[in-house]
Structure formats: C-alpha cells, structure tokens
Design a protein around this motif. Structure first.
Motif, mmCIF file in Angstrom:
data_model
loop_
_atom_site.group_PDB
_atom_site.id
_atom_site.type_symbol
_atom_site.label_atom_id
_atom_site.label_comp_id
_atom_site.label_asym_id
_atom_site.label_seq_id
_atom_site.Cartn_x
_atom_site.Cartn_y
_atom_site.Cartn_z
ATOM 1 N N ASP A 94 0.857 -1.176 0.000
ATOM 2 C CA ASP A 94 0.000 0.000 0.000
ATOM 3 C C ASP A 94 0.897 1.231 0.000
ATOM 4 O OD1 ASP A 94 -1.840 2.004 0.360
ATOM 5 O OD2 ASP A 94 -3.014 0.907 1.868
ATOM 6 N N VAL A 95 0.910 1.973 -1.102
ATOM 7 C CA VAL A 95 1.808 3.121 -1.232
ATOM 8 C C VAL A 95 1.445 4.223 -0.243
ATOM 9 C CG1 VAL A 95 2.669 4.872 -2.828
ATOM 10 C CG2 VAL A 95 2.165 2.583 -3.658
ATOM 11 N N SER A 96 0.153 4.396 0.032
ATOM 12 C CA SER A 96 -0.253 5.442 0.972
ATOM 13 C C SER A 96 0.287 5.172 2.375
ATOM 14 C CB SER A 96 -1.780 5.554 0.994
ATOM 15 O OG SER A 96 -2.363 4.325 1.421
ATOM 16 N N LYS A 97 0.286 3.907 2.800
ATOM 17 C CA LYS A 97 0.829 3.568 4.117
ATOM 18 C C LYS A 97 2.348 3.714 4.138
ATOM 19 C CE LYS A 97 -2.859 0.460 5.602
ATOM 20 N NZ LYS A 97 -3.212 -0.910 6.054
ATOM 21 N N VAL A 98 2.976 3.408 3.015
ATOM 22 C CA VAL A 98 4.425 3.578 2.933
ATOM 23 C C VAL A 98 4.803 5.051 3.097
ATOM 24 C CG1 VAL A 98 6.419 3.402 1.397
ATOM 25 C CG2 VAL A 98 4.802 1.521 1.548
ATOM 26 N N LEU A 99 4.067 5.929 2.410
ATOM 27 C CA LEU A 99 4.337 7.362 2.547
ATOM 28 C C LEU A 99 4.058 7.857 3.956
ATOM 29 C CD1 LEU A 99 2.839 8.693 -0.813
ATOM 30 C CD2 LEU A 99 5.244 8.365 -0.241
ATOM 31 N N GLU A 100 3.067 7.259 4.611
ATOM 32 C CA GLU A 100 2.759 7.660 5.988
ATOM 33 C C GLU A 100 3.892 7.296 6.929
ATOM 34 O OE1 GLU A 100 -0.781 7.056 9.348
ATOM 35 O OE2 GLU A 100 -0.805 5.942 7.458
ATOM 36 N N THR A 101 4.510 6.135 6.739
ATOM 37 C CA THR A 101 5.639 5.752 7.589
ATOM 38 C C THR A 101 6.856 6.641 7.354
ATOM 39 O OG1 THR A 101 6.329 4.119 5.928
ATOM 40 C CG2 THR A 101 4.888 3.360 7.703
ATOM 41 N N LEU A 102 6.955 7.232 6.174
ATOM 42 C CA LEU A 102 8.065 8.131 5.871
ATOM 43 C C LEU A 102 7.783 9.570 6.263
ATOM 44 C CD1 LEU A 102 9.075 6.752 2.360
ATOM 45 C CD2 LEU A 102 10.290 6.420 4.518
ATOM 46 N N GLY A 103 6.617 9.837 6.843
ATOM 47 C CA GLY A 103 6.272 11.177 7.290
ATOM 48 C C GLY A 103 5.420 11.959 6.321
ATOM 49 N N THR B 101 4.463 13.193 2.104
ATOM 50 C CA THR B 101 5.187 13.835 1.004
ATOM 51 C C THR B 101 5.824 15.158 1.425
ATOM 52 O OG1 THR B 101 3.100 14.847 0.302
ATOM 53 C CG2 THR B 101 3.717 12.755 -0.748
ATOM 54 N N LYS B 102 5.199 15.868 2.360
ATOM 55 C CA LYS B 102 5.764 17.140 2.820
ATOM 56 C C LYS B 102 7.078 16.927 3.547
ATOM 57 C CE LYS B 102 4.642 21.274 5.504
ATOM 58 N NZ LYS B 102 3.619 21.948 6.353
ATOM 59 N N THR B 103 7.120 15.924 4.419
ATOM 60 C CA THR B 103 8.358 15.627 5.148
ATOM 61 C C THR B 103 9.437 15.138 4.203
ATOM 62 O OG1 THR B 103 7.061 15.062 7.105
ATOM 63 C CG2 THR B 103 9.333 14.304 7.046
ATOM 64 N N ILE B 104 9.075 14.337 3.228
ATOM 65 C CA ILE B 104 10.063 13.846 2.257
ATOM 66 C C ILE B 104 10.646 15.011 1.464
ATOM 67 C CG2 ILE B 104 10.374 12.393 0.223
ATOM 68 C CD1 ILE B 104 8.220 10.556 1.318
ATOM 69 N N ALA B 105 9.801 15.967 1.072
ATOM 70 C CA ALA B 105 10.285 17.124 0.326
ATOM 71 C C ALA B 105 11.229 17.975 1.174
ATOM 72 C CB ALA B 105 9.103 17.959 -0.162
ATOM 73 N N GLU B 106 10.910 18.150 2.458
ATOM 74 C CA GLU B 106 11.798 18.913 3.340
ATOM 75 C C GLU B 106 13.131 18.217 3.510
ATOM 76 O OE1 GLU B 106 9.644 19.398 6.928
ATOM 77 O OE2 GLU B 106 8.245 20.900 6.132
ATOM 78 N N THR B 107 13.122 16.896 3.594
ATOM 79 C CA THR B 107 14.370 16.141 3.717
ATOM 80 C C THR B 107 15.213 16.271 2.458
ATOM 81 O OG1 THR B 107 13.210 14.555 5.145
ATOM 82 C CG2 THR B 107 15.341 13.885 4.265
ATOM 83 N N LEU B 108 14.566 16.297 1.300
ATOM 84 C CA LEU B 108 15.304 16.460 0.050
ATOM 85 C C LEU B 108 15.952 17.833 -0.048
ATOM 86 C CD1 LEU B 108 13.065 14.736 -2.655
ATOM 87 C CD2 LEU B 108 15.398 14.131 -2.039
ATOM 88 N N ARG B 109 15.265 18.855 0.447
ATOM 89 C CA ARG B 109 15.809 20.214 0.357
ATOM 90 C C ARG B 109 16.979 20.440 1.306
ATOM 91 N NH1 ARG B 109 10.227 21.683 -0.254
ATOM 92 N NH2 ARG B 109 10.076 22.006 1.999
ATOM 93 N N ASP B 110 16.958 19.763 2.442
ATOM 94 C CA ASP B 110 18.020 19.938 3.437
ATOM 95 C C ASP B 110 19.041 18.816 3.282
ATOM 96 O OD1 ASP B 110 19.632 20.501 5.546
ATOM 97 O OD2 ASP B 110 18.079 20.424 7.081
ATOM 98 N N PRO B 111 20.250 19.104 2.796
ATOM 99 C CA PRO B 111 21.222 18.021 2.588
ATOM 100 C C PRO B 111 21.746 17.406 3.874
ATOM 101 C CG PRO B 111 22.240 20.158 2.183
ATOM 102 C CD PRO B 111 20.783 20.410 2.392
#
Length: 415
Positions: free
Chosen positions: A23-32, A34-44
């Motif tokens: 379930d992709v939605s649950k996978v994204l939820e465990t990663l925080g 899409t907003k959290t993933i984008a913030e992690t990408l912006r901050d090296p």
C-alpha cells in the motif's frame, strides 16, 4: 526507445524500503508524508526517518541515509502478439526521468521497544497502554496494579550494526596506566599564577641567544616592564622561535590574573607596584551583530606582518581609533589603547588599596568595563565612517580627519 527531452529533465527519488510496499499510501505515511520527504530532500544535512507505527510515540525511528546516483527510470510496455514477428517488436520503452537521489535504510527495522506485559494492536500498530502524555493524572493512577513502564532514554550509540575488533594483545605496564605515553615537550619558560612567587633568574637553557637580540630585548623590558609576546615579536622583528627564546631568558609569564598571558621582567612584581595597572591586560570581544558583519573572524594565532625598521603600519597589539579591528577577539594592554577616554580614566580613577586577581589595581569601580565601552563606541564610529565613505555619503569634517590620519607607527627601539 523513445526519448523526450522534457521528460529527461524530470528528477525522481528512489526509496529502498525495508518491507513489502503493498500500500503506497501507508508507505508514505511511515516516511512522514510527502511534505516531510520534500523537506528532507531540500536539506542536505537532514536524514530520512522511517516509523513503522507513525501514530505511536513509543515507536523507535529508523534513520536512513542518502546518496547521489544517475539512474534512468524507464517504462516498458509489452503489446499482445497478434501476428508473426519477434518479441522485441512488441516492447515499447519510454524514458520517464532520471533518478538522482536514493534513500536507503540499513538500520535494523525491528529495533523497537515494547513495554513488558503490553502488546501491540495488530490493526492500529499502536501499544495498548493507557498512559496519557497530554494531561495530568491523578493519584488513582499510582494505585493501579500495572507493570512499571520505563522506556529507555537511548536505544544504542549507533543505529547501524558493525563489527568491533576486540584485541586482547594490548597490555600496558602498571606504572604507565593512566599516564601520558608521549614524552613531555621541554619548556624553559617560567609560568606562575597570580599567587605565585616572583622569579629573579631564568632557567638553565641549552645553547645561547644571539647577543644582539638579547640586548635589545633587555632594553625593552627596562623601558617597560611588561610586554605581550606579539608586541615583542613586532618590535624586535624576529621569528616566533627567536622571540620565545629571548623572552624565556629575560622575563616570566603570568598564567592568570590581571597580567594573564603577558611577559614580565625578571625580578619585577606588578602586584606590589600600583603604577603597573596601566600594563594590565583587557579582553575585547565583538558581541554585537553590527560589529560582527564588519570585522572578520580570526583563525589561528596572531600573525604580525614584519616590515623593515622605520615607519610601519600600526601593529595589531595597539588599539587605534583610526583603524578598523582585524580580529573579533583580542587581548590588549591598557597602555596600548590610543583613546583619550581611556587616558582620562587612568588619571581620574582611584588606585585600589589592594591588587586583586580579577580587577588588579582598579578595584571594583567598573573602570575596566568603562574602558571596554569606550573601545566599543570607537569601533562603532569607525564602522559607520567607513560605511558612509564606501556609499558616497556625506562625512563630517571631524570624521574626515580620522580617515586621513597617518596610520603609521614608529619603533623608537629599533637600532
């Protein structure tokens, strides 16, 4: 294979997920999300986080790592074969974009802490306990017969498994246990604290100093009994090694007190002479953001530019109101501060009846703080004048005299 240049500019993120991504939605939820993933990408410097039980505060975070890559993301379609021909003719390959970042999770995914006697709900994935962290609990909570719940403050020093090479072949003698193994460097300087005894002779040193260097250094200390190392190095125009050699033969060093980090002539005790208060040291540190933006930070020890004898630029050990500071932190001697306000304070302030370790012969009247305030105002004024001159703003006549001042220094001790 079809290549679309617009799609080739698209960038994708690949996540090597330590589990079945049904379930992709649950996978994204465990990663925080899409907003959290984008913030992690912006901050090296930010590491990706994975929580298998996102809504549970007891869930231990599995930290991941990122790495750069240059992979192609392709879409492969296979048409149903309806006629003669090879299977390759039925494949359609299309470039979707480029994968430039990869998130990997190498930490143990099942490294979790579940309180004893408490299980986890298979549907919600949360611990089944009634501990509330959002409100105060009454005394009845302590009377309940439940097992003690004390989560650990730290799970481990590292979040990745690694091998540790235990070596049983290393052994130290009993005498050297707990002691430094590197031989101590020989030091011939005489260091005393504020309560130490005044030395009258130097230590025995190997070799001999250059007679001319020793003669000029002794003459310096006859004219002025207390000097800083940077000042002696600048006046004598010697290397650091030669300066330290002649200082060890002619002076001793204070490690604390009003004359901290200063060299004093052998046999002279500034703690018994009130006139030595003008030779006391004072620390000046840039604290305001206004001054920090204009004054560079100093790295390493003080380096004084050595020039031929005669006219020289004002050295760094002298505080001059017509020159901007070269460091954000420096220790000056009060006699080397060229400010009329400081000279007036030296004449008007009363001499303390006792020399103290904190204020020396100035006592507790706040004279040292007034000197720092005068230095701070002088630096602010110089920054303002330089800023006005750089932006072609009108400058007062008295300020023009400061910019056109002769910032030169004459060494009377040069021979």
């Amino acid at each position: 294979m079809e290549v679309d240049l617009k799609k080739a500019r698209r960038r994708f993120l690949r996540v090597e997920y330590p589990g079945y991504a049904n379930d992709v939605s649950k996978v994204l939820e465990t990663l925080g999300g899409t907003k959290t993933i984008a913030e992690t990408l912006r901050d090296p410097h930010k590491r990706p986080e994975l929580r298998f039980r996102p809504g549970d505060t007891d869930c231990q975070v599995a930290f991941g790592s990122r790495r750069q890559t240059a992979d192609l993301l392709l879409r492969v379609r296979k048409k149903k074969r309806t006629g003669p021909g090879s299977d390759d003719d039925n494949l359609k390959i299309e470039l979707v974009g480029i994968v430039d970042t990869v998130f990997t999770f190498e930490a143990p995914a099942d490294f979790q802490f579940i309180p004893p006697g408490l299980d986890v709900d298979s549907k919600t994935g949360k611990s089944r306990h009634n501990l509330s962290r959002t409100e105060l609990m009454g005394i009845e909570f302590l009377e309940k017969k439940e097992e003690i719940y004390m989560p650990p403050a730290m799970f481990s020093y590292t979040d990745k498994p690694h091998k540790y090479g235990f070596d049983s072949g290393i052994s130290f003698p009993d005498k050297s246990a707990g002691k430094r193994l590197r031989p101590k460097r020989p030091s011939y300087a005489i260091l005393i604290d504020f309560n130490g005894k005044t030395p009258s002779e130097c230590r025995e040193m190997p070799g001999s100093a250059i007679p001319e260097d020793l003669r000029i250094c002794k003459k310096l200390f006859e004219e002025r009994p207390i000097w800083s190392r940077g000042a002696v190095s600048h006046v004598l125009n010697l290397s650091d090694a030669r300066t330290k050699d002649v200082l060890c033969r002619t002076a001793y060093y204070f490690s604390s007190g009003p004359w901290k980090r200063l060299w004093v002539r052998l046999g002279y005790d500034p703690r018994k002479n009130p006139e030595s208060r003008k030779y006391q040291g004072i620390d000046y540190r840039v604290k305001t953001p206004y001054q920090r933006d204009a004054i560079p930070s100093a790295t390493g020890s003080l380096t004084l530019t050595r020039l031929p004898p005669g006219k020289r630029a004002v050295p760094d050990y002298i505080f001059d109101p017509t020159r901007l500071l070269q460091q954000r932190q420096f220790r000056y001697q009060i006699c080397d501060i060229r400010l009329e306000e400081v000279e007036g304070l030296l004449k008007e302030s009363e001499i303390s009846s006792e020399c103290t370790e904190k204020d020396g012969w100035f006592g507790s009247g706040g004279v040292l703080e007034k000197i720092r305030q005068a230095m701070r105002c002088s630096v602010d004024r110089m920054i303002e004048i330089i800023g006005s001159a750089s932006h072609d703003k009108p400058i007062a006549e008295e300020d023009k005299s400061i910019l056109s001042a002769d910032n030169s220094f004459s060494d009377e001790s040069d021979e």
